[in-house]
Design a protein around this motif. Structure first.
Motif, short mmCIF file in Angstrom:
data_model
loop_
_atom_site.label_atom_id
_atom_site.label_comp_id
_atom_site.label_asym_id
_atom_site.label_seq_id
_atom_site.Cartn_x
_atom_site.Cartn_y
_atom_site.Cartn_z
N ILE A 236 0.91 -1.42 -0.19
CA ILE A 236 0.20 0.06 -0.41
C ILE A 236 0.85 1.12 0.03
O ILE A 236 0.59 2.52 -1.04
CB ILE A 236 -1.09 -0.36 0.93
N ALA A 237 1.67 1.07 0.73
CA ALA A 237 2.56 2.11 1.09
C ALA A 237 4.17 2.91 -0.23
O ALA A 237 3.48 3.80 0.13
CB ALA A 237 4.12 1.82 1.77
N LYS A 239 2.87 2.25 -3.24
CA LYS A 239 2.17 3.54 -4.83
C LYS A 239 1.62 4.38 -4.09
O LYS A 239 1.47 5.45 -4.71
CB LYS A 239 0.63 2.38 -4.47
N SER A 240 1.66 4.49 -2.83
CA SER A 240 0.65 6.28 -2.18
C SER A 240 2.37 7.53 -2.63
O SER A 240 1.51 7.71 -2.21
CB SER A 240 0.18 5.69 -0.75
N PHE A 241 3.40 5.89 -1.76
CA PHE A 241 4.33 7.07 -1.81
C PHE A 241 5.20 8.32 -3.49
O PHE A 241 5.36 8.99 -3.53
CB PHE A 241 5.95 6.50 -1.16
N GLY A 243 2.98 9.00 -5.52
CA GLY A 243 1.97 9.54 -5.88
C GLY A 243 2.20 10.89 -5.13
O GLY A 243 2.28 12.22 -5.17
N LEU A 244 2.51 11.07 -3.50
CA LEU A 244 2.90 11.80 -2.83
C LEU A 244 3.91 12.72 -3.07
O LEU A 244 4.44 14.18 -2.84
CB LEU A 244 3.15 11.39 -1.39
#
Length: 272
Positions: A236-237, A239-241, A243-244
């Protein structure tokens, strides 16, 4: 080791392994705040659950890792990981000695945060936007940058991403190559910690990592569950990272490191 505490540490590993904030520092701080005794099994566990995080990258980028027509991709990773393998082997004892020094790690966390505050300003004009544009020479250079993370608190992710940006990579390309490079690097570290390294060397309880794991059903459960949790959270982390990082850059992570590092310095200096 208590299973609930092990799960919490695994969650921290999954969240922080691929962020530029140092997973080693966060796991160490978390264990300390939970009052966990710094045993050899705990130290081995914090290293070995990186295996779960490794698998998350392979799953997230499975097309890249299983594209056997692109042999140059594997060559790049093979050459890039050599500096960390060589230096890591010779500096293993010194690295382990620092792992328990929370003041030193907190200080490095703050200093690394200051660097991240300016990283976006230093590298404004990237010329490489995907892995295919990375030469083997640039990959090896990034591999040397990754070695900075041998000082606990530095962050392997931060060191290799900034190393990539010094070679003209965009933030996204540098982050993704950092993920790719983590696979052989952390796989080697995990194998070494579980099958090769003698923990507690020179003490009556010295043993290999796998001997500690198989010494009880509780340790086996902790090891397996820890890796599964780290895998899920890291997936999860990742893919999120990306984008952020594309949206906000490094500055928020820099401020985070500085604030948390100062808070921990206060805690460990005055209250611990």
């Amino acid at each position: 080791m208590d299973l609930i505490k092990a799960i919490i540490i695994a969650i921290i590993e999954g969240l922080t392994e691929y962020l530029p904030i140092s997973s080693t520092a966060h796991m160490g701080f978390t264990a300390s705040l939970m009052g966990m005794q710094e045993t050899e099994f705990l130290k081995m566990f914090q290293v070995s659950i990186q295996f779960g995080a490794i698998l998350s990258v392979v799953v997230a980028y499975w097309k890249k890792f299983f594209d056997f027509s692109n042999l140059k991709f594997y060559y790049k990773l093979a050459f890039a990981v050599v500096p960390a393998l060589v230096l890591g082997y010779f500096l293993d004892d010194k690295i382990e000695a620092v792992l328990g020094n929370q003041i030193a790690i907190s200080t490095v966390l703050v200093l690394g945060g200051v660097v991240l505050l300016f990283a976006d300003q230093w590298f404004k004009n990237p010329v490489i936007h995907d892995e295919k544009g990375i030469s083997i020479k640039k990959a090896v250079t990034i591999g040397f940058w990754q070695c900075l993370a041998m000082m606990p608190g530095t962050s392997r992710s931060a060191a290799s991403i900034i190393g990539g940006m010094t070679q003209g990579l965009s933030r996204k390309a540098a982050a993704e190559f950092s993920f790719f490079l983590a696979v052989p690097t952390m796989l080697a570290v995990t194998v070494y910690s579980v099958f090769v390294k003698t923990w507690g060397k020179g003490t009556p309880n010295e043993s290999k990592g796998y001997e500690m794991i198989f010494s009880s059903s509780e340790n086996i459960t902790v090891f397996v569950v820890g890796n599964i949790v780290a895998f899920i959270v890291a997936l999860i982390a990742i893919k999120s990272f990306i984008g952020l990082l594309n949206k906000y850059g490094f500055k928020p992570w820099g401020w985070y490191r500085i604030i948390v590092g100062i808070g921990l310095l206060v805690y460990f200096y005055w209250f611990k």
